[in-house]
Structures are given as structure tokens and as C-alpha cells.
Scaffold this motif. Structure first.
Motif, mmCIF file in Angstrom:
data_model
loop_
_atom_site.group_PDB
_atom_site.id
_atom_site.type_symbol
_atom_site.label_atom_id
_atom_site.label_comp_id
_atom_site.label_asym_id
_atom_site.label_seq_id
_atom_site.Cartn_x
_atom_site.Cartn_y
_atom_site.Cartn_z
ATOM 1 N N SER A 27 -3.895 -4.761 4.271
ATOM 2 C CA SER A 27 -3.841 -3.513 3.506
ATOM 3 C C SER A 27 -3.386 -2.423 4.453
ATOM 4 N N GLU A 28 -2.278 -1.769 4.119
ATOM 5 C CA GLU A 28 -1.703 -0.756 5.008
ATOM 6 C C GLU A 28 -1.364 0.509 4.235
ATOM 7 N N GLU A 29 -1.343 1.634 4.951
ATOM 8 C CA GLU A 29 -0.968 2.914 4.350
ATOM 9 C C GLU A 29 0.411 3.319 4.840
ATOM 10 N N ALA A 30 1.292 3.639 3.896
ATOM 11 C CA ALA A 30 2.649 4.089 4.221
ATOM 12 C C ALA A 30 2.691 5.610 4.165
ATOM 13 N N ARG A 31 2.839 6.250 5.318
ATOM 14 C CA ARG A 31 2.826 7.710 5.363
ATOM 15 C C ARG A 31 4.223 8.315 5.384
ATOM 16 N N THR A 32 5.227 7.462 5.363
ATOM 17 C CA THR A 32 6.622 7.915 5.247
ATOM 18 C C THR A 32 7.353 6.943 4.334
ATOM 19 N N ALA A 33 8.482 7.384 3.841
ATOM 20 C CA ALA A 33 9.287 6.493 3.003
ATOM 21 C C ALA A 33 9.744 5.271 3.788
ATOM 22 N N ASP A 34 10.163 5.491 5.033
ATOM 23 C CA ASP A 34 10.609 4.363 5.851
ATOM 24 C C ASP A 34 9.492 3.349 6.052
ATOM 25 N N ALA A 35 8.282 3.844 6.235
ATOM 26 C CA ALA A 35 7.152 2.932 6.402
ATOM 27 C C ALA A 35 6.922 2.118 5.131
ATOM 28 N N ALA A 36 7.039 2.769 3.985
ATOM 29 C CA ALA A 36 6.868 2.056 2.717
ATOM 30 C C ALA A 36 7.917 0.960 2.578
ATOM 31 N N GLY A 82 7.226 13.428 -2.626
ATOM 32 C CA GLY A 82 8.291 13.946 -1.764
ATOM 33 C C GLY A 82 9.628 13.275 -2.028
ATOM 34 N N GLU A 83 10.676 13.839 -1.452
ATOM 35 C CA GLU A 83 12.006 13.244 -1.551
ATOM 36 C C GLU A 83 12.188 12.234 -0.425
ATOM 37 N N ALA A 84 13.058 11.279 -0.664
ATOM 38 C CA ALA A 84 13.279 10.239 0.338
ATOM 39 C C ALA A 84 14.695 9.718 0.239
ATOM 40 N N ALA A 85 15.191 9.234 1.363
ATOM 41 C CA ALA A 85 16.498 8.568 1.376
ATOM 42 C C ALA A 85 16.380 7.231 0.660
ATOM 43 N N ALA A 86 17.514 6.727 0.226
ATOM 44 C CA ALA A 86 17.525 5.441 -0.461
ATOM 45 C C ALA A 86 17.029 4.338 0.465
ATOM 46 N N ALA A 87 16.470 3.306 -0.127
ATOM 47 C CA ALA A 87 15.962 2.168 0.648
ATOM 48 C C ALA A 87 17.122 1.402 1.266
ATOM 49 N N PRO A 88 16.883 0.734 2.368
ATOM 50 C CA PRO A 88 17.937 -0.089 2.978
ATOM 51 C C PRO A 88 18.246 -1.299 2.118
ATOM 52 N N ALA A 89 19.356 -1.928 2.400
ATOM 53 C CA ALA A 89 19.721 -3.156 1.691
ATOM 54 C C ALA A 89 18.710 -4.251 2.023
ATOM 55 N N PRO A 90 18.548 -5.223 1.143
ATOM 56 C CA PRO A 90 17.597 -6.308 1.429
ATOM 57 C C PRO A 90 17.976 -7.037 2.714
ATOM 58 N N PRO A 91 16.992 -7.371 3.550
ATOM 59 C CA PRO A 91 17.271 -8.118 4.781
ATOM 60 C C PRO A 91 17.583 -9.574 4.465
ATOM 61 N N PRO A 92 18.141 -10.305 5.421
ATOM 62 C CA PRO A 92 18.366 -11.741 5.194
ATOM 63 C C PRO A 92 17.047 -12.452 4.938
ATOM 64 N N GLN A 93 17.074 -13.438 4.053
ATOM 65 C CA GLN A 93 15.852 -14.178 3.766
ATOM 66 C C GLN A 93 15.492 -15.093 4.928
ATOM 67 N N MET A 94 14.197 -15.148 5.228
ATOM 68 C CA MET A 94 13.729 -16.040 6.279
ATOM 69 C C MET A 94 13.852 -17.484 5.814
ATOM 70 N N ALA A 95 14.302 -18.352 6.702
ATOM 71 C CA ALA A 95 14.365 -19.776 6.387
ATOM 72 C C ALA A 95 12.967 -20.378 6.514
ATOM 73 N N LEU A 96 12.667 -21.324 5.649
ATOM 74 C CA LEU A 96 11.386 -22.005 5.741
ATOM 75 C C LEU A 96 11.342 -22.887 6.985
ATOM 76 N N CYS A 97 10.157 -23.037 7.531
ATOM 77 C CA CYS A 97 9.968 -23.867 8.712
ATOM 78 C C CYS A 97 10.231 -25.325 8.338
ATOM 79 N N THR A 98 11.153 -25.962 9.025
ATOM 80 C CA THR A 98 11.545 -27.332 8.687
ATOM 81 C C THR A 98 10.895 -28.339 9.627
ATOM 82 N N ALA A 99 10.889 -29.575 9.202
ATOM 83 C CA ALA A 99 10.249 -30.633 9.974
ATOM 84 C C ALA A 99 11.070 -30.991 11.208
#
Length: 516
Positions: A117-126, A156-173
Motif C-alpha cells: 500500500s503506497e501513497e502517490a504524492r505526485t502524478a509521476d509517482a502515481a 491538480g493538473e498533471a502531464a499525460a502519463a507515459p506510454a506503457p512500458p515493455p511487458q516483463m517476460a515470465l520466468c522460464t524453466a
């Protein structure tokens, strides 16, 4: 940002503290489902996540909203369900008292029932916290997260969110570990596989491996459907039968895949085996509990099983497990289940025959479900959901609503007891509002039957196990739902079939009298 991360539904309740979270929902193309209580919103998000495989997202207000959704968060935490709860919070609580919805420490309270559980005190943190949550939902054992944002920041006002990051690959055997596993498995004469809910996506490979090896198997309740119905060497979801320890003791190798063998799986301290085990899991906490001689594989269950099957090419199964022995044991355990809760097993059989094979079922803490979990074989995994660990009453109705929202046009059904229905009965209005073709089997034995039985076994005079119930049929009709009281098992089957085609939810009021 949420829309760009694949969110198409949010469950919640708006209030003056979190209303800014609702600005732009429609423009983003996200559907908001209005719950009648934050507990309902949380269970809907849980049910949606289990049905869709995507995180369930819920919006709640400061203080009581967070407290009300903590029960669903605890359920999601115990059952490894990806849920993201976003709430508002007060800007200042240490130096100012008497504010609306004020708590001493909301963030810490929420942290007791979720992964973090975390608190976002800026848009970037959120933005960063949301991307962290989504990455962890995919990259490790899924678990609920809570993000709270101060009201002033929400406004408050905020800049647009960044683009989605690359998806993490699942840990393989690791191929080297697979080779070692093959060597151990092919030498075993009585290999025993145990599948948990963490292996739900792996059922095609799991079935192929079992056939190639000639292994016997169990599943946890959450793992039902991984092993093919009718598999002659399957002991089913019967780990909680005390005598299952004797079966485990006969094994010369145990393979535990996607399960932590929790108390609610076994109802005893250990599985009962004395041989080496191979443990496949994404959770380091589970792997750390392995015995010193065991093999541990930290990887995705589906990948591990597929690589194992590929490496078994050409292996001829040679097993000492006998199908007739397995069938005899299962018949005995089925009779025990029927004797413990008389009459429910035949109704389970009749219901199973009446529902489509791809029906997704949500059950509650009720005797009907306790029996069904052991005898109702599933065609495919991830289609029966239950509040396994936390054990919350009132789960089934709202969770089934969330599942039906995720599976529009596909059959979804709820099974709940009379007492559990009281907890979240108000969410029936949501199902009516959404026009969901949702059968709700309400098992009314007129009491807290399981608790009464437990008190009797403990030689305690049953107390506080009977509550006055309303006329559930009239109550459902008052909400605008359909309602029916079957007088026989054939009537029940007909009612369920009709409910899947209805224009709204149908309460199917079922009592022991239908047993005849």
C-alpha cells in the motif's frame, strides 16, 4: 493511463473525496460499474480478475471506503488474485483532527491485507506505482495492491502519463533443471503430481505429461480442471480427505506444481509423503519451504510442463499405480462426502448435467459448495472460484457479477448460502441494472449448518446458528430480478437452463426439501 494498460472496467463508488478520479472515464472508453457497497465493488473486481485474467480495478473513497474494501483485498491476497484498489486520502492527518472520513493511518491499515500500500504524492509517482503494480501482476505471483492519492493532488493538473512500458517476460524453466527432473521422474515407479491454482494455464501440458509418465495426481480445489475429467489415475480435488496422506506416503516421487499446500488445501500439517519432491512455483516463499533434498524450480508452470513434456519424448510410461485402486478410493471418498452432508452430492450431479461445460461458477462459504468442491469435476481450469483462504461470507454474488461482466455472453453462475447472501444481497441490484443472465443458486437450510455441526462435534450446545430470513423470492423480485422455487431436482435443472437465457439475474431458491 489505465485504458492504455488494458483496463476496460472499473468497479467502485464515487464520493466527494474521489470524484476527480471519475473525470474522463467515459472519454477514455472505460465502463464503470456502480456497486452498492465497497465490499461488493472489491468482490466484483476479484471476480472480474479471475474470469478475465486481467487485473480487477476498484475506486473507493477515503476512510470507510478503504475499510469496506479491505475484506475483498484480504480475500484476493489469500487467493493470489490481481486487484488494484485506488483510493483518495486526506492531505494531512497528523496536525488536523475531525475531518470527513479521517483515519489515523489509512495506508498502513490497507497494507495489512494486500501486497503493498503506497501513497502517490505526485502524478509521476502515481504513474510509476500503477506500472509497478501491473508489472508485478504479470511477473510474479499476483496479489492485490493499494494506491492512495491525496485529494489536493487528485484536483491538480498533471502531464499525460507515459506510454506503457515493455511487458516483463515470465520466468522460464532452465533446460538443465528440466533434464535433471526428467531423470528423476522417469526413474520413479509411483510418481504423484499435485496441481494448484498457479498451474491453471498449464492444463494442456499437464494432461500430456501425466499420460506420458503414468503418474497419479491430485489437484487443490483451485486447481480443479487441470487434470482431465475421467483420468483413470486422478484422485481429484480430495487432498482434504485424511486418507489422502496414505496415498502420498505410497509415492516415491512427488511433483508439486503451482501450489503452496496451504492449510485450506490439506487441513493437516503435511501432504504425507516421505520421498523426494520437485517443487515448481513462482513464489520464493513457497520454494523456501522445500526440504533440503527437494528440487526447486522458480518458473512459470506452463513453460515448465511444456518443456518437461518435450524432454519426455520417447519415454514409455511404467507405473505401479492401478486405475482400479484409484477408482475404489475415489468411490469411498465420494461416499464419505455424501454421508457428511447428506443429499447434496446428488443435487451437485444434477446441476452439473444442467449447466453448459464452459460455465464459470462462483461459490460462497456454504455446505453446498463444500461438498461440490470435492465431487464436481471441471472440464477446464479456472472455472470454479471460491473464497478459499480468507473464507469470506458474501463473496459469491458480487464476484459472479464481476465474472459475468468479464464474460458477457458466456454462462456464469453463483452458489451461495442463505446466511452468506445477507452479506451482499444489495448487489443483486447491480446484476439487474446490468441485465446479467446470472443464475444465483441460494441454498437455504435455515441455519449456519456447518457451524452447528462443528459445535455438536465439539460438544457445545448449538447457539446463535439460526437467524430470521426474509422471503428471498419476494426480495429478489423487489430488486427486479427473476425468482423461482424448484420443487424437485428436474425443476431445478429446468430453472437453471432458463436462467442462462433470461434478460436478468434469476434467484433459484433451493432448500433441503427438494431432496424429497
Amino acid at each position: 493511463m489505465l485504458k492504455d494498460r488494458g483496463v476496460d472496467v472499473i468497479f467502485g463508488i464515487p464520493g466527494v473525496h474521489n470524484q476527480e478520479m471519475y473525470r474522463g472515464i467515459e472519454e477514455a472508453g472505460i465502463t464503470h460499474v456502480l456497486a452498492r457497497h465497497e465490499q461488493g465493488a472489491g468482490f466484483m473486481a476479484d471476480g472480474y480478475a479471475r474470469a478475465s485474467g486481467k487485473p480487477g480495478v476498484a475506486y473507493v473513497i477515503t476512510g470507510p471506503g478503504v475499510c469496506n474494501i479491505m475484506t475483498p483485498m484480504g480475500q484476493a491476497y489469500s487467493d493470489s488474485v490481481p486487484m488494484l484498489v485506488i483510493s483518495s486520502c486526506l492531505d494531512e492527518v497528523a496536525a488536523k483532527r475531525g475531518q470527513l472520513h479521517q483515519m489515523k493511518d489509512q495506508q498502513t491499515a490497507a497494507a495489512t491485507v494486500c501486497d503493498w500500500s503506497e501513497e502517490a504524492r505526485t502524478a509521476d509517482a502515481a504513474y510509476q506505482l500503477i506500472d509497478r503494480a501491473f508489472a508485478e501482476f504479470r511477473g510474479k505471483t499476483p496479489s492485490p495492491k493499494h494506491i492512495q492519492v491525496p485529494i489536493a493532488q487528485l484536483e491538480g493538473e498533471a502531464a499525460a502519463a507515459p506510454a506503457p512500458p515493455p511487458q516483463m517476460a515470465l520466468c522460464t524453466a532452465d533446460p538443465r533443471q528440466i533434464a535433471l527432473a526428467v531423470e528423476v521422474i522417469t526413474k520413479a515407479s509411483r510418481p504423484l503430481f499435485v496441481f494448484g491454482g498457479g498451474a491453471a494455464r498449464a492444463h494442456p501440458a499437464a494432461r500430456a505429461v501425466l499420460k506420458a509418465v503414468g503418474a497419479a495426481s491430485f489437484t487443490s480445489y483451485a486447481g480443479r480442471g487441470i487434470v482431465a475429467p475421467g483420468d483413470p489415475l486422478s484422485f481429484g480435488a480430495t487432498l482434504a480427505r485424511p486418507a489422502s496422506a496414505e496415498i502420498a506416503e505410497q509415492a516415491d516421487l512427488v511433483v508439486l506444481i503451482g501450489t503452496d499446500l496451504a492449510e485450506v488445501d490439506l487441513w493437516r500439517d503435511t501432504l504425507g509423503h516421505e520421498c523426494q519432491a520437485i517443487v515448481v512455483n513462482l513464489d520464493p516463499e513457497v520454494l523456501a519451504k522445500a526440504d533440503s533434498g527437494d528440487m526447486v524450480h522458480c518458473c512459470d508452470a506452463a513453460d515448465w510442463l511444456q518443456q518437461l513434456f518435450n524432454a519426455l519424448e520417447g519415454h514409455v510410461a511404467d507405473t505401479q499405480w492401478l486405475a482400479q485402486d484409484v477408482a475404489k478410493t475415489r468411490a469411498l471418498w465420494r461416499a464419505e462426502t455424501d454421508a457428511e452432508r447428506p443429499g447434496i452430492v446428488p443435487i451437485c450431479d444434477a446441476l452439473r448435467d444442467a449447466v453448459p461445460a464452459d460455465t464459470m461458477i462462483y461459490s460462497d462459504m456454504t455446505q453446498f459448495a463444500y461438498a461440490a468442491k470435492e465431487v464436481w469435476e471441471m472440464e477446464c481450469p479456472g472455472h470454479w472460484h471460491h473464497p478459499y483462504g480468507f473464507g469470506t461470507l458474501g463473496y459469491a454474488t458480487p464476484a459472479a457479477i464481476g465474472g459475468a461482466v468479464a464474460r458477457r455472453g458466456k454462462p456464469t453462475m453463483a452458489i451461495i448460502g442463505d446466511y452468506g447472501f445477507h452479506y451482499t444481497m444489495q448487489e443483486l441490484g447491480v446484476a439487474v441494472e446490468l441485465g446479467l443472465s446470472l443464475p444465483i443458486i441460494l441454498w437455504d437450510n435455515g441455519k449456519l449448518g456447518e457451524i452447528e455441526d462443528s459445535m455438536v462435534r465439539a460438544q457445545i450446545a448449538p447457539n446463535a446458528v439460526v437467524a430470521h430470513n426474509p422471503d428471498f423470492v419476494k426480495l429478489a423480485e423487489a430488486f427486479g430480478a427473476f425468482a423461482v422455487t424448484p420443487a424437485s431436482v428436474p425443476d431445478l435443472q429446468a430453472a437453471v437452463k432458463s436462467a442462462f437465457d433470461a434478460s436478468g439475474p434469476t434467484l433459484i431458491y433451493l432448500t433441503p426439501a427438494v431432496l424429497g
